[in-house]
Design a protein around this motif. Structure first.
Motif, PDB file in Angstrom:
ATOM      1  N   MET A  69      58.504 117.581 139.341  1.00  0.00           N
ATOM      2  CA  MET A  69      57.130 117.122 139.594  1.00  0.00           C
ATOM      3  C   MET A  69      56.139 118.256 139.355  1.00  0.00           C
ATOM      4  N   LEU A 119      52.897 110.139 137.197  1.00  0.00           N
ATOM      5  CA  LEU A 119      53.615 109.593 138.350  1.00  0.00           C
ATOM      6  C   LEU A 119      54.114 110.752 139.213  1.00  0.00           C
ATOM      7  N   SER A 120      53.215 111.686 139.489  1.00  0.00           N
ATOM      8  CA  SER A 120      53.671 112.957 140.040  1.00  0.00           C
ATOM      9  C   SER A 120      53.283 113.207 141.500  1.00  0.00           C
ATOM     10  N   SER A 165      55.877 111.272 133.070  1.00  0.00           N
ATOM     11  CA  SER A 165      57.022 111.045 133.943  1.00  0.00           C
ATOM     12  C   SER A 165      57.950 112.249 133.910  1.00  0.00           C
ATOM     13  N   VAL A 204      49.892 108.456 141.665  1.00  0.00           N
ATOM     14  CA  VAL A 204      50.571 107.150 141.600  1.00  0.00           C
ATOM     15  C   VAL A 204      49.579 106.032 141.935  1.00  0.00           C
ATOM     16  N   ILE A 211      59.377 104.337 139.970  1.00  0.00           N
ATOM     17  CA  ILE A 211      57.960 104.206 140.379  1.00  0.00           C
ATOM     18  C   ILE A 211      57.223 103.312 139.373  1.00  0.00           C
ATOM     19  N   THR A 271      61.271 109.002 137.488  1.00  0.00           N
ATOM     20  CA  THR A 271      60.082 108.235 137.868  1.00  0.00           C
ATOM     21  C   THR A 271      60.051 106.809 137.285  1.00  0.00           C
TER      22      THR A 271
END
Lengths: 178, 251, 356
Positions: B225, B178-179, B211, B184, B26, B23
């Motif tokens: 995730m 950030l999943s 993350s 996000v 991201i 992640t």
């Protein structure tokens, strides 16, 4: 000329200031000077000392281990530095607080009842100046005028009103060594 | 044709070295978008950590300094104090920030240092190959905790955001994940707020980004995730812990 | 002539740095250098600069890294144990080719050691100090005036060679007072800081302050570039003082405080009819190998004197290169050697080496 001096006493007796006054006076007279304090835990309440070197030649070691003169303001300082003094040197000691006579016979010994004199002058805080005055009269390392001038540098501006008292104490001390 | 998405201008047009499913990409993008949105690219100076993001400067299109392990907040302090008009952010992992750099992050917060910290918490050391982090969960396996982290042996994981939120100089502290697209989007808002906090001169700001590290967790990206949501979020709750207006911990 | 004022060494080095354009100071308290951060805390705000007390020496040196990376004139100071902590950052600063000033008022070690003056950080100071292949430029002043003069040029030198410059003092130099005047150093052409990270404004490409090169060949090349700058410093920056070495049988080698004591020893020895000279390295890195080697062609013996158990003596041996015996006298732990002790050693050497 070369003077190598140790000034020693309890923290709070003003030994550092005495050294700084001599250094400034030497500077004003165009001489080379160095001043170095002992530093460390003994600065808080214990015995503190400083080395002062005043010379017309560049100064080698600023640390004095075999002094030409010694000013001691308390008993531990006398015990420590009397033996180190070079023959022919000058020993000024504060006889108000030191309960023994110096034993050296090969040096000039000047007893200054510094605390008693200072009390008579009205402020115990100028005891150091009484001792310094005696030392100056005995050694003439720098002039009394230069020391008076140095007071302006060393004392903070708010204490400049005390300069006349300090000068009086210097002169009283000088009388003893004449 | 109407353009609905483009790569942020503050990112360099290149692919990253990060593992598939990681992640960091991201997080990079969200930081770059915030820099773009706020129009601060020419004032931004990033500080890269030691860890997987050591090469972050290869991806951002702004000035960067690379810092020693854990020292990014100190380096950022040096930058911010000498160029007060700059917008300084450090980007640090959990080993860097919560272990070796614990003193630096606490004191940067204490000083109310006007910097923004992006704290990537994936509960493991990535770059060195899966060792235990201060944020590794109890029971979670790591190469230096082969039987899983044991509380009796090395304590419970550090909740950095909660800890920093107790410090008066910390103006904005938030934890995001950030999943999922929804998380996000929230992360994007938080990161932007953190930079705004700096721009407003409010004090220290930090966004902790939960993350994934599929490689060192030994999972596929999707599984990772899910693992994050099922295991990390319960221990590391999401939300704002401190805001300039006064968060839950504001005295 | 500028006015001469009495300054304590620690305050003099701080004032000199301010006058040399230093505007940022990051530090952490440790005896016997506390007057430096204390002075900076008062003085820097007066000139629009900034003083910050860091949470540790480690943090302080990394703040120096950050500020140096923006092109600011920045310094830190500490004493031995604190300098050990700073070595991480010093290595990074060297690796990232950043200029800065570091002052070490050395005290006795190892470990927590004591707080009295020592020269036992010589190895650390002159052989790089931290990890990796690098050197820094290290000045070893012997008076407060010299400390001022060297500090006044230290930032120019650091920026010229893009490496940290260290002032290697000791407790004596930090604590003692001597008259100083602040003199402008000879002007130097300092290269523009086209590497400083201040924000990629006006369309310029982003800049990077960095010391990581994962490809061995790239790191090799990078280290050679740093080494080449130090080679230039060797050519241009070596400083040493020679006193009465022309006809000397015995040459004392000493730096800093010890060199002052040795000067007294030299004078006393000369007065006693011994031909004694003195070499005083002013830069201990780069070291005056050639200057000492030159004297070794005529001198009969060397005596290195240090407040350590023998560190610089290794460099003196390299410099003398077997041309004459190199003796050593040292004290450690905060004990300052006396002129009498050193003189005794000189007389011993005279008996053994000169009159044989």
């Amino acid at each position: 000329m070369l003077e190598e001096l140790i000034i020693s006493g309890f923290g709070g007796q003003g030994v550092m200031v005495m050294g700084q006054l001599l250094s400034y006076a030497g500077l004003f007279e165009g001489k080379n000077v160095s001043w170095i304090p002992s530093y460390g835990p003994e600065m808080r309440g214990g015995t503190a000392n400083c080395s002062v070197v005043i010379s017309t030649d560049p100064i080698g070691s600023p640390i004095v281990s075999e002094p030409l003169s010694v000013i001691v303001m308390n008993r531990p300082s006398l015990d420590r530095f009397e033996p180190a003094l070079r023959p022919g040197g000058v020993l000024v000691y504060n006889s108000s607080l030191i309960d023994r006579m110096p034993t050296r016979s090969d040096v000039r010994v000047i007893a200054v009842p510094a605390n008693d004199m200072a009390a008579e002058l009205g402020s115990g805080r100028v005891a150091n100046m009484c001792a310094l005055g005696a030392y100056l009269a005995a050694t003439r390392v720098v002039s009394m005028d230069s020391i008076a001038e140095s007071l302006k540098e060393v004392l903070p501006a708010r204490r400049h009103n005390l300069i006349p008292l300090n000068v009086k104490a210097l002169e009283a001390g000088a009388e003893l060594a004449k | 044709m109407k353009q609905v998405y483009s790569v942020p201008k503050s990112l360099q047009p290149r692919s990253t070295h990060y593992c598939p499913g990681c992640t960091h990409g991201i997080a990079h993008k969200l930081v770059a978008e915030a820099i773009d949105d706020l129009g601060i690219r020419d004032r931004a100076i990033g500080v890269a950590p030691v860890g997987c993001a050591v090469f972050a400067y290869d991806y951002f299109d702004c000035d960067f300094q690379q810092a020693a392990h854990g020292r990014a907040p100190a380096v950022a302090t040096g930058i911010k104090r000498s160029v007060p008009d700059s917008v300084v952010f450090s980007y640090q992992g959990d080993g860097d920030l919560a272990s070796i750099g614990a003193a630096e992050i606490v004191h940067a917060a204490m000083r109310g240092e006007r910097i923004t910290v992006i704290f990537v918490n994936n509960a493991i050391y990535g770059m060195t190959g899966g060792q235990m982090a201060p944020t590794t969960l109890v029971g979670q396996k790591a190469t230096t905790a082969p039987f899983g982290r044991q509380k009796e042996h090395c304590g419970s994981p550090l909740r950095v955001s909660e800890m920093l939120a107790t410090i008066p100089g910390a103006a904005y502290v938030a934890r995001v994940a950030l999943s999922s697209p929804g998380n996000v989007a929230k992360a994007k808002t938080a990161i932007r707020k953190a930079f705004e906090t700096q721009l407003a001169g409010e004090g220290f700001s930090l966004v902790e980004c939960l993350s994934t590290c599929p490689t060192n967790w030994g999972m596929g990206p999707y599984e990772a995730m899910s693992w994050l949501e099922e295991n990390m979020i319960p221990y590391y709750p999401l939300g704002e812990f401190r805001t300039p207006e006064g968060g839950p911990n504001n005295a | 002539m500028a006015e001469r004022k009495l300054f304590k060494g620690n305050e003099a080095v701080a004032e000199a740095a301010v006058r040399a354009g230093c505007r940022y100071f990051f530090g952490y308290p440790i005896t016997p250098q506390n007057e430096i951060p204390e002075y900076m805390a008062r003085r820097l705000p007066e000139v629009g600069g900034l003083f910050l007390q860091a949470e540790s020496e480690v943090a302080a040196i990394n703040m120096v890294y950050g500020a140096a990376g923006t092109g600011a004139r920045v310094m830190t100071s500490s004493s031995s144990p604190g300098i050990s902590l700073k070595q991480e950052g010093i290595s990074y600063i060297a690796g990232a080719e950043l200029p800065c000033l570091i002052v070490n008022m050395v005290r006795g070690g190892p470990g927590l050691g004591g707080i009295q003056p020592a020269q036992s950080d010589y190895f650390q100071a002159v052989k790089g100090g931290g990890h990796g292949d690098y050197y820094t430029i290290v000045y070893a002043p012997a008076s407060i005036q010299e400390m001022v003069d060297l500090t006044m040029q230290a930032f120019d030198v650091a920026e010229t060679y893009r490496m940290p410059v260290m002032i290697l003092g000791d407790g004596v130099l930090g604590q003692m007072m001597e008259p100083v005047e602040f003199r402008e150093p000879a002007p130097r052409e300092v290269p523009a800081k086209d590497w400083a990270t201040t924000g990629a404004k006006d369309g310029r490409a982003p800049r990077l302050i960095n010391s990581i090169y994962l490809q061995p060949e790239a790191l090799f090349k990078h280290n050679l570039k740093i080494a080449e700058r130090f080679e230039q410093a060797k050519k241009n920056e070596v400083m040493c003082e020679k006193a009465k070495t022309d006809d000397a049988d015995i040459v004392l080698v000493a730096y800093g405080t010890t060199a002052r004591i040795c000067r007294s020893v030299m004078d006393r020895a000369r007065a006693a009819g011994l031909k004694v000279g003195l070499i005083r390295p002013i830069t201990v890195s780069p070291f005056p190998y050639d200057e000492i080697g030159e004297v070794a062609r005529t001198a009969k013996a060397f005596l290195t004197v240090e407040m350590s158990l023998g560190q610089m003596v290794e460099d003196v041996k390299v410099a003398v290169s077997g041309a004459a015996p190199v003796h050593f006298y040292g004290t450690t732990g905060g004990v300052i050697p006396t002129a009498a002790e050193i003189l005794e050693r000189v007389e011993e050497i005279a008996r053994a080496e000169v009159r044989k």
